[in-house]
Structures are given as C-alpha cells and as structure tokens.
Scaffold this active site. Structure first.
Site, PDB file in Angstrom:
ATOM      1  N   ARG A   1      18.039  -6.804 -36.996  1.00 19.82           N
ATOM      2  CA  ARG A   1      19.286  -6.655 -36.251  1.00 19.82           C
ATOM      3  C   ARG A   1      20.431  -6.548 -37.238  1.00 19.82           C
ATOM      4  O   ARG A   1      20.459  -7.284 -38.240  1.00 19.82           O
ATOM      5  CB  ARG A   1      19.551  -7.886 -35.361  1.00 19.82           C
ATOM      6  CG  ARG A   1      18.869  -7.839 -34.025  1.00 19.82           C
ATOM      7  CD  ARG A   1      19.586  -6.860 -33.075  1.00 19.82           C
ATOM      8  NE  ARG A   1      18.902  -6.710 -31.811  1.00 19.82           N
ATOM      9  CZ  ARG A   1      18.059  -5.714 -31.496  1.00 19.82           C
ATOM     10  NH1 ARG A   1      17.750  -4.802 -32.376  1.00 19.82           N
ATOM     11  NH2 ARG A   1      17.528  -5.625 -30.296  1.00 19.82           N
TER      12      ARG A   1
ATOM     13  N   GLU B   1      26.781  -0.436 -35.297  1.00 21.65           N
ATOM     14  CA  GLU B   1      26.052   0.755 -34.843  1.00 21.65           C
ATOM     15  C   GLU B   1      26.794   1.296 -33.624  1.00 21.65           C
ATOM     16  O   GLU B   1      27.280   0.503 -32.822  1.00 21.65           O
ATOM     17  CB  GLU B   1      24.617   0.372 -34.447  1.00 21.65           C
ATOM     18  CG  GLU B   1      23.757   0.043 -35.643  1.00 21.65           C
ATOM     19  CD  GLU B   1      22.324  -0.327 -35.247  1.00 21.65           C
ATOM     20  OE1 GLU B   1      21.865   0.110 -34.188  1.00 21.65           O
ATOM     21  OE2 GLU B   1      21.686  -1.046 -36.017  1.00 21.65           O
TER      22      GLU B   1
ATOM     23  N   HIS C   1      17.954   3.030 -36.969  1.00 18.29           N
ATOM     24  CA  HIS C   1      17.410   2.150 -35.915  1.00 18.29           C
ATOM     25  C   HIS C   1      16.230   2.807 -35.187  1.00 18.29           C
ATOM     26  O   HIS C   1      16.250   2.993 -33.966  1.00 18.29           O
ATOM     27  CB  HIS C   1      18.521   1.747 -34.931  1.00 18.29           C
ATOM     28  CG  HIS C   1      18.216   0.439 -34.244  1.00 18.29           C
ATOM     29  ND1 HIS C   1      19.191  -0.462 -33.874  1.00 18.29           N
ATOM     30  CD2 HIS C   1      17.047  -0.135 -33.868  1.00 18.29           C
ATOM     31  CE1 HIS C   1      18.633  -1.509 -33.305  1.00 18.29           C
ATOM     32  NE2 HIS C   1      17.326  -1.330 -33.293  1.00 18.29           N
TER      33      HIS C   1
HETATM   34  P1  NAD Z   1      10.129 -12.900 -32.078  1.00 16.08           P
HETATM   35  O1  NAD Z   1      10.937 -13.629 -31.070  1.00 16.08           O
HETATM   36  O2  NAD Z   1       8.680 -12.731 -31.829  1.00 16.08           O
HETATM   37  O3  NAD Z   1      10.306 -13.563 -33.511  1.00 16.08           O
HETATM   38  C1  NAD Z   1      11.524 -13.997 -34.016  1.00 16.08           C
HETATM   39  C2  NAD Z   1      11.251 -15.245 -34.813  1.00 16.08           C
HETATM   40  O4  NAD Z   1      12.461 -15.651 -35.456  1.00 16.08           O
HETATM   41  C3  NAD Z   1      10.800 -16.440 -33.960  1.00 16.08           C
HETATM   42  O5  NAD Z   1       9.573 -16.947 -34.468  1.00 16.08           O
HETATM   43  C4  NAD Z   1      11.931 -17.431 -34.083  1.00 16.08           C
HETATM   44  O6  NAD Z   1      11.483 -18.771 -34.071  1.00 16.08           O
HETATM   45  C5  NAD Z   1      12.501 -17.063 -35.430  1.00 16.08           C
HETATM   46  N1  NAD Z   1      13.880 -17.503 -35.636  1.00 16.08           N
HETATM   47  C6  NAD Z   1      14.896 -17.564 -34.751  1.00 16.08           C
HETATM   48  N2  NAD Z   1      16.019 -17.979 -35.372  1.00 16.08           N
HETATM   49  C7  NAD Z   1      15.686 -18.180 -36.672  1.00 16.08           C
HETATM   50  C8  NAD Z   1      16.402 -18.606 -37.813  1.00 16.08           C
HETATM   51  N3  NAD Z   1      17.697 -18.932 -37.735  1.00 16.08           N
HETATM   52  N4  NAD Z   1      15.749 -18.701 -38.976  1.00 16.08           N
HETATM   53  C9  NAD Z   1      14.430 -18.394 -39.071  1.00 16.08           C
HETATM   54  N5  NAD Z   1      13.703 -17.988 -38.027  1.00 16.08           N
HETATM   55  C10 NAD Z   1      14.329 -17.864 -36.847  1.00 16.08           C
HETATM   56  O7  NAD Z   1      10.842 -11.477 -32.240  1.00 16.08           O
HETATM   57  P2  NAD Z   1      10.199 -10.150 -32.854  1.00 16.08           P
HETATM   58  O8  NAD Z   1       9.569  -9.365 -31.766  1.00 16.08           O
HETATM   59  O9  NAD Z   1       9.423 -10.507 -34.053  1.00 16.08           O
HETATM   60  O10 NAD Z   1      11.539  -9.372 -33.257  1.00 16.08           O
HETATM   61  C11 NAD Z   1      12.294  -9.783 -34.386  1.00 16.08           C
HETATM   62  C12 NAD Z   1      13.560  -8.969 -34.457  1.00 16.08           C
HETATM   63  O11 NAD Z   1      13.265  -7.576 -34.606  1.00 16.08           O
HETATM   64  C13 NAD Z   1      14.463  -9.082 -33.226  1.00 16.08           C
HETATM   65  O12 NAD Z   1      15.802  -9.290 -33.664  1.00 16.08           O
HETATM   66  C14 NAD Z   1      14.380  -7.721 -32.597  1.00 16.08           C
HETATM   67  O13 NAD Z   1      15.553  -7.403 -31.902  1.00 16.08           O
HETATM   68  C15 NAD Z   1      14.171  -6.842 -33.803  1.00 16.08           C
HETATM   69  N6  NAD Z   1      13.571  -5.534 -33.477  1.00 16.08           N
HETATM   70  C16 NAD Z   1      14.038  -4.440 -34.128  1.00 16.08           C
HETATM   71  C17 NAD Z   1      13.491  -3.180 -33.832  1.00 16.08           C
HETATM   72  C18 NAD Z   1      13.998  -1.945 -34.518  1.00 16.08           C
HETATM   73  O14 NAD Z   1      14.019  -0.889 -33.894  1.00 16.08           O
HETATM   74  N7  NAD Z   1      14.382  -2.020 -35.776  1.00 16.08           N
HETATM   75  C19 NAD Z   1      12.483  -3.066 -32.866  1.00 16.08           C
HETATM   76  C20 NAD Z   1      11.999  -4.215 -32.256  1.00 16.08           C
HETATM   77  C21 NAD Z   1      12.553  -5.450 -32.576  1.00 16.08           C
END
Ligand code: NAD
Length: 315
Positions: free
Chosen positions: A242, A271, A289
């Site tokens: 993000r 963005e 993205h």
């Molecule tokens: P998820 O919820 O499965 O995993 C996120 C992890 O981060 C969790 O285990 C949570 O405990 C941990 N977390 C939360 N706050 C934290 C902190 N302060 N320090 C350390 N760990 C922390 O989510 P995911 O499916 O793995 O997605 C992760 C990120 O990827 C999200 O922000 C999502 O929006 C982003 N994403 C981006 C794209 C893209 O197009 N680039 C696509 C999908 C997801």
C-alpha cells in the site's frame, strides 16, 4: 436476480452466476448515475473504481449484496452496509501469489539493474554498449541472501515460499504471533515443508539484504528516515502493498546516499498521480499498482466472488 458487475468480472465468474440463474450486467454505470440506476439490481460487484458509500446504499433499498473483487474494501462503507443487513464480501486470498510473483519481478530487476538498463538500452544501446555493459557488471544473486518480510499474512507467506524455493533465507515479522511453518508446492506437485525464522521488526530492518512490505496501510510509514538509518548499506526495498508504508521523501534520500541500492514499487502515495521525482529516479523499478493484475488472479477473483454471491442468495 440482477447483478451489476460495475467494474467488470472475469468471464468464468460471469458464467458461474449465469449458470446459477442470475442475470449479470457488465456495462459500467458512471458513479453519479448509480443512485438511480442501481435501484434495479439485487447485487453489485466492484473492484477499486466504483465507490459504494452510505448515500448510495440508502438510495438502493433492493440491494442485498456488495461484492469486492480483490482485497481492500476502502471504497465500500462496509460497517454501514452490514448494519443494514447487506452481505458484503471480498476475495482476499485470490491474488496473493500474483502479488508475491511481482515482488520477485522487482527483486530480480533490482539485483541486475534492469530498471536502468531497460531505460538506457533503447537510447544508448548502439552507441555506448560497452559502457553500459560495464555499468551493470556488478550484479548479485538472490540465493543465500536474506529477505526480510514485514507483515506475514497471506501475501507475506507466499513471498516466503518463493524465497525459500530459490534458496533465500527468510526473516519474518508480524504484529501478531504467526505460524512459521510453510508448505511449498514445487514443480510436479512435490510438497516440501519449511520453517521461516521469526524476528523483531528491528532485526528485519537491520539484518536483511532485501526488505519487502506486506502489512495493510497503518497510518504512518513502516519505513522512514529512522528505519533507513538502521538498514544494511545496499539493501533493496520492495513495496507491493500500500502507498504510505514507505516515507517516499526518506526513500529518495536513502537512494541518493546509496544506503538503499534500489527500490521496487507497485504502490504510491497520491495514486494515481505519484510524485515525479520518485517515478524518474534512476534506482527505482516501477509498476502502476498491478499486483493482482494477472489472468489467473482475475479468474480466481471472479469465480470466488460468484460462489460467495450464489451462497448468499441460497441461504
Ligand atoms: P493479510 O491481512 O493476509 O496480511 C497482512 C498482515 O500484516 C497480517 O498478518 C497482519 O497481522 C500484519 N500486520 C498488520 N499490521 C502490522 C504492523 N503494524 N506490523 C507488522 N505486521 C502487521 O493481507 P494480505 O492479503 O497479505 O495483503 C497485504 C497487503 O497487500 C494489503 O495492504 C493489501 O492491500 C495489499 N495488496 C496489494 C495488491 C497490489 O495490487 N499491489 C494486491 C493485493 C493486496
């Protein structure tokens, strides 16, 4: 039942819904016309473009389901919709592997200077070939190096599997306790178990050769000036999570000073108009993205969303 797939839906998902007896409309209705036109539909599916806010929900009393193809639901007033009894669904796991593979696209790009070579070869490749060859001569390999993963959820875990698969060591940090065991599926369907090393955030920051971010947006950058001071000199940083998780000004300083060797970015502050000095920085590999933008992920998103909607109406 009429479903408006306002930001599109993969044909496989559309077919599943039609086979289950739903009428699926994939024509995009502009946001300002939705309060009137969405009244004819029982469900809407969106990606990130269409917003489903309180006022739209109130204007459409027939609406029973809101589906989000993808992860983040920032464009939907989820709590309000659920309070009013609507089903609100997303497809959080469908794109994890695609995002993880993009992390490695940026990593491989970074260690062999492709971000720069791809810019310079078209303009200088036939006049300064040997100089460019020399400029990109000090590439490195990923095998045996340490990848630090901040945020060990769905995508962090997929990244770890790919890293272990190519012989990297993984240091993983998450805000919450997590299972360090992973099951890797290798070619030919061979299953292998592996365990990652759990670490504190400081250990990940200071001991990794490459750091990749996989937390949700958390209101303040997880990598800023203080963190860049602690990283190993020459670290590579990847953000496919993000915008806002990296302090972009601090990153540019760290790239200019050489503390950070390269960055791979898929997401940005502001963005769709990221800052130009970042976009034009010679040590940054950039994508707009596209983490979830693979045919496979879109098909999984479409079919998962279709199943969720079908199950909702069958209840
Ligand atoms: P998820 O919820 O499965 O995993 C996120 C992890 O981060 C969790 O285990 C949570 O405990 C941990 N977390 C939360 N706050 C934290 C902190 N302060 N320090 C350390 N760990 C922390 O989510 P995911 O499916 O793995 O997605 C992760 C990120 O990827 C999200 O922000 C999502 O929006 C982003 N994403 C981006 C794209 C893209 O197009 N680039 C696509 C999908 C997801």
């Amino acid at each position: 039942m009429k479903i408006l797939a306002n930001d599109g839906i993969d044909p496989a998902g559309k077919k599943m819904l039609e086979d289950a007896g739903f009428f699926v409309d994939t024509n995009n209705i502009p946001q300002d016309e939705l309060p009137v036109k969405l009244q004819e539909y029982d469900a809407i599916t969106v990606r990130s473009a269409t917003k489903v806010r309180q006022a739209l929900i109130d204007a459409c009393p027939n609406l029973k389901v809101i589906g989000r193809g993808g992860v983040g639901m920032d464009n939907i007033d989820v709590d309000y919709a659920r309070q009013k009894g609507l089903g609100v669904y997303n497809t959080p796991a469908s794109s994890s592997l695609s995002v993880a593979e993009l992390v490695f696209a940026h990593l491989f790009t970074g260690i062999r200077f492709l971000y720069d070579s791809n810019r310079k070869m078209p303009v200088e490749g036939n006049t300064r070939f040997n100089e460019l060859k020399k400029a990109y001569a000090k590439g490195i390999e990923l095998r045996g190096r340490t990848l630090g993963i901040l945020g060990f959820g769905r995508i962090g875990r997929e990244v770890a599997k790919l890293a272990i698969g190519i012989g990297m060591d993984v240091l993983a940090y998450d805000l919450y306790p997590f299972d360090p065991q992973l099951e890797l599926t290798l070619g030919g369907g061979i299953k292998v178990n592996a365990t990652v090393k759990t670490a504190t955030i400081d250990e990940v920051i200071s001991q990794s050769d490459f750091i990749t971010l996989h937390t949700p947006f958390i209101y303040k950058p997880i990598c800023g000036t203080a963190e860049f001071e602690k990283v190993k000199k020459g670290v590579g940083i990847i953000n496919c999570s993000r915008g806002g998780l990296i302090d972009e000004a601090a990153l540019i300083d760290a790239l200019n000073s050489g503390k950070v060797a390269f960055a791979g970015l898929d997401v940005y502050d502001n963005e769709p108009t990221p800052r130009e000095d970042l976009l034009k920085h010679p040590k940054v590999s950039l994508t707009p993205h596209i983490g979830a933008a693979t045919n496979e992920a879109q098909e999984r998103i479409g079919t998962e969303l279709a199943s969720l909607i079908i199950d909702h109406f069958k209840k």
